[in-house]
Motif scaffolding. Sequence first.
Motif, PDB file in Angstrom:
ATOM      1  N   ARG A  53       1.095  -1.362  -0.380  1.00  0.00           N
ATOM      2  CA  ARG A  53      -0.173  -0.265   0.239  1.00  0.00           C
ATOM      3  C   ARG A  53       1.062   1.231  -0.058  1.00  0.00           C
ATOM      4  NH1 ARG A  53      -5.159  -1.202   1.462  1.00  0.00           N
ATOM      5  NH2 ARG A  53      -5.829   0.442   1.417  1.00  0.00           N
ATOM      6  N   TRP A  54       2.119   1.152  -0.636  1.00  0.00           N
ATOM      7  CA  TRP A  54       2.600   2.421  -0.650  1.00  0.00           C
ATOM      8  C   TRP A  54       2.226   3.700  -1.374  1.00  0.00           C
ATOM      9  CZ3 TRP A  54       3.967   5.079  -4.803  1.00  0.00           C
ATOM     10  CH2 TRP A  54       4.343   4.133  -6.244  1.00  0.00           C
ATOM     11  N   ASP A  55       1.391   3.563  -2.406  1.00  0.00           N
ATOM     12  CA  ASP A  55       0.969   4.310  -3.131  1.00  0.00           C
ATOM     13  C   ASP A  55       0.163   5.381  -2.583  1.00  0.00           C
ATOM     14  OD1 ASP A  55      -0.857   2.060  -3.173  1.00  0.00           O
ATOM     15  OD2 ASP A  55      -1.637   2.524  -4.532  1.00  0.00           O
ATOM     16  N   ILE A  56      -0.753   4.037  -1.104  1.00  0.00           N
ATOM     17  CA  ILE A  56      -1.588   5.235  -0.630  1.00  0.00           C
ATOM     18  C   ILE A  56      -1.180   5.459   0.614  1.00  0.00           C
ATOM     19  CG2 ILE A  56      -3.467   5.153   1.742  1.00  0.00           C
ATOM     20  CD1 ILE A  56      -4.561   2.312   0.009  1.00  0.00           C
ATOM     21  N   LEU A  57      -0.302   5.345   1.021  1.00  0.00           N
ATOM     22  CA  LEU A  57       0.587   5.727   2.586  1.00  0.00           C
ATOM     23  C   LEU A  57       1.113   7.009   1.910  1.00  0.00           C
ATOM     24  CD1 LEU A  57       1.858   2.746   4.383  1.00  0.00           C
ATOM     25  CD2 LEU A  57       0.451   4.510   4.643  1.00  0.00           C
ATOM     26  N   ALA A  58       1.865   6.859   0.439  1.00  0.00           N
ATOM     27  CA  ALA A  58       2.621   8.202   0.087  1.00  0.00           C
ATOM     28  C   ALA A  58       1.349   9.341  -0.526  1.00  0.00           C
ATOM     29  CB  ALA A  58       2.992   8.076  -1.064  1.00  0.00           C
ATOM     30  N   GLY A  59       0.520   9.201  -0.872  1.00  0.00           N
ATOM     31  CA  GLY A  59      -0.718  10.644  -0.382  1.00  0.00           C
ATOM     32  C   GLY A  59      -0.820  10.853   0.773  1.00  0.00           C
ATOM     33  N   ASP A  60      -0.573   9.996   1.691  1.00  0.00           N
ATOM     34  CA  ASP A  60      -1.603  10.371   3.269  1.00  0.00           C
ATOM     35  C   ASP A  60       0.117  11.363   3.817  1.00  0.00           C
ATOM     36  OD1 ASP A  60      -3.412   8.650   2.999  1.00  0.00           O
ATOM     37  OD2 ASP A  60      -2.978   7.357   3.589  1.00  0.00           O
ATOM     38  N   PHE A  61       1.082  10.505   3.310  1.00  0.00           N
ATOM     39  CA  PHE A  61       2.550  11.845   3.761  1.00  0.00           C
ATOM     40  C   PHE A  61       2.354  13.418   3.241  1.00  0.00           C
ATOM     41  CE2 PHE A  61       6.582  12.527   2.707  1.00  0.00           C
ATOM     42  CZ  PHE A  61       7.568  12.712   3.514  1.00  0.00           C
ATOM     43  N   VAL A  62       2.048  13.227   1.487  1.00  0.00           N
ATOM     44  CA  VAL A  62       1.863  14.259   1.074  1.00  0.00           C
ATOM     45  C   VAL A  62       1.141  14.702   1.694  1.00  0.00           C
ATOM     46  CG1 VAL A  62       1.392  15.494  -0.949  1.00  0.00           C
ATOM     47  CG2 VAL A  62       3.418  13.573  -0.667  1.00  0.00           C
ATOM     48  N   GLN A  63      -0.432  14.830   2.470  1.00  0.00           N
ATOM     49  CA  GLN A  63      -1.200  15.182   2.213  1.00  0.00           C
ATOM     50  C   GLN A  63      -0.981  16.055   3.977  1.00  0.00           C
ATOM     51  OE1 GLN A  63      -3.929  16.252   1.537  1.00  0.00           O
ATOM     52  NE2 GLN A  63      -5.050  16.792   3.133  1.00  0.00           N
TER      53      GLN A  63
ATOM     54  N   PHE B  53      -6.300  10.041   9.052  1.00  0.00           N
ATOM     55  CA  PHE B  53      -7.548   9.539   9.103  1.00  0.00           C
ATOM     56  C   PHE B  53      -6.821   8.196   8.598  1.00  0.00           C
ATOM     57  CE2 PHE B  53      -9.132   8.136   4.290  1.00  0.00           C
ATOM     58  CZ  PHE B  53     -10.594   8.389   5.574  1.00  0.00           C
ATOM     59  N   ARG B  54      -6.246   7.967   7.953  1.00  0.00           N
ATOM     60  CA  ARG B  54      -5.699   6.567   7.653  1.00  0.00           C
ATOM     61  C   ARG B  54      -6.561   5.657   8.684  1.00  0.00           C
ATOM     62  NH1 ARG B  54      -6.514   4.737   3.248  1.00  0.00           N
ATOM     63  NH2 ARG B  54      -5.747   7.693   2.742  1.00  0.00           N
ATOM     64  N   ILE B  55      -5.061   6.325   9.801  1.00  0.00           N
ATOM     65  CA  ILE B  55      -4.779   5.172  10.930  1.00  0.00           C
ATOM     66  C   ILE B  55      -6.260   5.402  11.800  1.00  0.00           C
ATOM     67  CG2 ILE B  55      -4.059   5.554  13.530  1.00  0.00           C
ATOM     68  CD1 ILE B  55      -1.687   6.986  12.668  1.00  0.00           C
ATOM     69  N   SER B  56      -6.873   5.752  11.330  1.00  0.00           N
ATOM     70  CA  SER B  56      -8.399   5.876  12.376  1.00  0.00           C
ATOM     71  C   SER B  56      -9.547   4.849  11.479  1.00  0.00           C
ATOM     72  CB  SER B  56      -9.100   7.448  12.239  1.00  0.00           C
ATOM     73  OG  SER B  56      -9.091   8.343  10.975  1.00  0.00           O
ATOM     74  N   THR B  57      -9.752   5.063   9.973  1.00  0.00           N
ATOM     75  CA  THR B  57     -10.225   3.951   9.467  1.00  0.00           C
ATOM     76  C   THR B  57      -9.890   2.500   9.113  1.00  0.00           C
ATOM     77  OG1 THR B  57      -9.157   5.071   7.059  1.00  0.00           O
ATOM     78  CG2 THR B  57     -11.536   5.816   8.139  1.00  0.00           C
ATOM     79  N   GLU B  58      -8.560   2.802   8.914  1.00  0.00           N
ATOM     80  CA  GLU B  58      -8.377   1.679   9.070  1.00  0.00           C
ATOM     81  C   GLU B  58      -8.288   0.851  10.396  1.00  0.00           C
ATOM     82  OE1 GLU B  58      -7.185  -0.246   6.226  1.00  0.00           O
ATOM     83  OE2 GLU B  58      -7.537   1.471   5.190  1.00  0.00           O
ATOM     84  N   ALA B  59      -7.940   1.759  11.674  1.00  0.00           N
ATOM     85  CA  ALA B  59      -8.189   0.467  13.130  1.00  0.00           C
ATOM     86  C   ALA B  59      -9.611   0.171  13.097  1.00  0.00           C
ATOM     87  CB  ALA B  59      -7.849   1.841  13.855  1.00  0.00           C
ATOM     88  N   ALA B  60     -10.632   1.289  12.371  1.00  0.00           N
ATOM     89  CA  ALA B  60     -11.818   0.642  12.983  1.00  0.00           C
ATOM     90  C   ALA B  60     -12.617  -0.931  11.656  1.00  0.00           C
ATOM     91  CB  ALA B  60     -12.785   1.720  11.656  1.00  0.00           C
ATOM     92  N   LYS B  61     -11.459  -0.890  10.489  1.00  0.00           N
ATOM     93  CA  LYS B  61     -11.537  -1.997   9.825  1.00  0.00           C
ATOM     94  C   LYS B  61     -10.950  -3.610  10.098  1.00  0.00           C
ATOM     95  CE  LYS B  61     -11.773   0.897   5.306  1.00  0.00           C
ATOM     96  NZ  LYS B  61     -11.491   1.194   4.186  1.00  0.00           N
ATOM     97  N   MET B  62     -10.154  -2.638  11.268  1.00  0.00           N
ATOM     98  CA  MET B  62      -9.242  -4.314  11.871  1.00  0.00           C
ATOM     99  C   MET B  62      -7.631  -4.663  11.477  1.00  0.00           C
ATOM    100  SD  MET B  62     -10.419  -4.608  15.543  1.00  0.00           S
ATOM    101  CE  MET B  62     -11.306  -4.961  16.412  1.00  0.00           C
ATOM    102  N   ASN B  63      -7.232  -3.624  10.338  1.00  0.00           N
ATOM    103  CA  ASN B  63      -6.431  -3.830   9.667  1.00  0.00           C
ATOM    104  C   ASN B  63      -5.440  -2.960  10.080  1.00  0.00           C
ATOM    105  OD1 ASN B  63      -4.705  -4.014   7.639  1.00  0.00           O
ATOM    106  ND2 ASN B  63      -5.863  -2.652   6.059  1.00  0.00           N
ATOM    107  N   MET B  64      -4.988  -4.177  10.852  1.00  0.00           N
ATOM    108  CA  MET B  64      -3.662  -3.279  12.250  1.00  0.00           C
ATOM    109  C   MET B  64      -2.485  -3.377  11.785  1.00  0.00           C
ATOM    110  SD  MET B  64      -5.626  -2.321  14.359  1.00  0.00           S
ATOM    111  CE  MET B  64      -4.256  -1.080  15.061  1.00  0.00           C
TER     112      MET B  64
END
Length: 308
Positions: free
Chosen positions: A100-110, A258-269
């Motif tokens: 998921r490097w592409d998603i985390l890269a967008g999160d890093f920029v934001q 945002f990624r931490i809160s949403t993925e924690a709700a999905k249990m994608n730890m």
Amino acid sequence: MALALAVLAAIGLWWALPAAGGEGERSALLTPVLLVTLLLAAWSVRRVAALDGHRAYGTATAALFGLWVVYFWEVSVSLYQVPRVLLPAPSFIVQALIDRWDILAGDFVQTVLKAVLIGWALGCGLGFAVGVAIDRAPFLQRGLLPLASLTSTVPLVAVAPIAVMWFGFEWPSKAAVVVLMTFFPMLVSTLAGLQAAGRLERELMQTYAASYGRTLLDLRLPAAMPFIFGAMKVNATLALIGAIVAEFFGSPTVGLGFRISTEAAKMNMALVWGAIVVAAVTGSAAYALLVQLERRIAFWHPSVRATA
């Protein structure tokens, strides 16, 4: 010798892990081996830390300690079959970073390149400017300083929703929170640093009829550099924490918070820990960069020479 014994024990324990298979009896048999390997690892870190003479030994000690932490984390999770929801193994976190490097890269920029960097620069710059103004006109200290101290007492969880309502869901609202968090530490450090110049040196500048600006540039600002860089380093971590927490209260579909809160709700730890790793590495890199910048700018100061 200590490092070689520790590495051999670690390799043997790693090969024995698949045979354990999560069975309680075999895991119990491997526990003493794990403890012995832990003691050997601690011994090896102590031996490397005892080496003296070059700065590279300090870097090697930190790197060795970090590698041992990751190793024992991976081994312990695998040996005792810890659920991924509670604590994923480092291998799963690395896999999530790769996948998921592409998603985390967008999160890093934001989060980092927009909210954190802009908010940190504005907060530190504003705190420095107000600190110089208060030092130049002491009567402002009675009015501005108490008001400025209020910025450090406002709860972050109360400011973040208000900032979202004022500036919207995009990065400006998070940058506003970062400005509020970083302003007061820089203000206090600037005032303390400007008072750090010796009395004899200031009186000498007065005998030369030096103006306030000349005294500030030639004497007081150089003496204040360790204080200012100290505030910048503290603010670098505060800014990252503030931006991530602010994203919990309203954010577009991007950002580390945002990624931490949403993925924690999905249990994608695994992805949650991946975002945490990105934030931690970013904070450490920013701190190291500021340390190197301080050594280049204030290399003459005793506090900097002592750590060089």
